[in-house]
Scaffold this active site. Sequence first.
Site, short mmCIF file in Angstrom:
data_model
loop_
_atom_site.label_atom_id
_atom_site.label_comp_id
_atom_site.label_asym_id
_atom_site.label_seq_id
_atom_site.Cartn_x
_atom_site.Cartn_y
_atom_site.Cartn_z
N TYR A 53 16.74 2.40 -8.65
CA TYR A 53 16.33 2.17 -7.25
C TYR A 53 16.75 3.31 -6.34
CZ TYR A 53 14.63 -2.32 -8.74
OH TYR A 53 13.91 -3.30 -9.39
N GLN A 86 3.21 -6.98 -1.02
CA GLN A 86 3.95 -7.09 -2.27
C GLN A 86 4.78 -5.84 -2.52
OE1 GLN A 86 -0.06 -8.23 -4.10
NE2 GLN A 86 1.34 -9.14 -5.55
N ASN A 87 4.57 -4.84 -1.70
CA ASN A 87 5.26 -3.56 -1.87
C ASN A 87 6.67 -3.61 -1.28
OD1 ASN A 87 2.84 -2.68 -2.95
ND2 ASN A 87 2.15 -1.75 -1.04
N ILE A 88 7.56 -2.85 -1.89
CA ILE A 88 8.93 -2.80 -1.38
C ILE A 88 9.19 -1.54 -0.55
CG2 ILE A 88 9.87 -4.29 -3.20
CD1 ILE A 88 10.90 -1.78 -4.63
N ASP A 89 8.17 -0.69 -0.38
CA ASP A 89 8.33 0.50 0.46
C ASP A 89 8.24 0.11 1.94
OD1 ASP A 89 5.53 0.75 1.45
OD2 ASP A 89 5.06 1.15 -0.65
N HIS A 104 8.33 -9.20 -1.85
CA HIS A 104 9.17 -8.82 -3.00
C HIS A 104 10.40 -8.02 -2.60
CE1 HIS A 104 5.30 -9.33 -5.59
NE2 HIS A 104 5.90 -10.48 -5.32
N THR A 176 -4.50 -4.89 -4.70
CA THR A 176 -3.72 -5.77 -5.56
C THR A 176 -4.64 -6.44 -6.56
OG1 THR A 176 -2.28 -7.72 -5.65
CG2 THR A 176 -3.83 -7.62 -3.82
N SER A 177 -4.15 -6.61 -7.76
CA SER A 177 -4.97 -7.13 -8.87
C SER A 177 -5.20 -8.63 -8.78
CB SER A 177 -4.28 -6.82 -10.20
OG SER A 177 -3.02 -7.48 -10.25
#
EC number: 2.3.1.286
Length: 234
Positions: A53, A86-89, A104, A176-177
Amino acid sequence: MKKIAILTGAGVSAESGISTFRDSDGLWEKYRIEDVATPEGFLRNPKLVTEFYNQRRKELLGTKPNAAHELIAKLEQGYDVTVITQNIDNLHERAGSTKVIHLHGELTKVCSSRNPDNPHFIKELKPENYDVDYREKAGDGSPIRPYVVWFGEAVPNIEVAADIVSDADIFVIIGTSLQVYPAAGLIDYVRHNVPIYVIDPKDVSNGTRGHNVILIQDVATRGMKQLYNLLMKE
């Protein structure tokens, strides 16, 4: 003012140079999920997980929001916009979006490994402190860990996100899928006849059957430009 809920995944940040996990050259090709994205992996090897990380944060320092992030933020000029990512950026925030829900977790934060969601022990890192020492302790004395929802852990913000989606006049899905749950299940909260715009280079609309879906089959930056022009004409 109409309400827009926007669900974003890795595809919205890929054009900024953020490594995706699921593509053939993604991060999961280099690391095992079990080693870097589970509580068990952290218990086994906190040094490896912390360094993983740390590397992701260094990657973030060299990236900027792209046109898709910027246009999402610009939609706030005509709509009440909430981004559910859903991104952590932190690229949505850096682009100017004022309401962002991270499903997330957030890469730029660390927390207690005993109680990750205790707000008293969640700490925002400054860029000069992105290189975390795995031996550091959180405020409750437990080992510090990334403020990220790992596989097998609950998603604390999913109910908040579901409420926002159920109240939206327009729902947008970008990059996103629709295969990662519980985020993929948010589509079930969209009210009948609310338009759903799906932006993705691949046809990921299989999970949207029974809804009023408009597919924009393109990368996030070009697709978001189309959508922005369309919505700002309304």
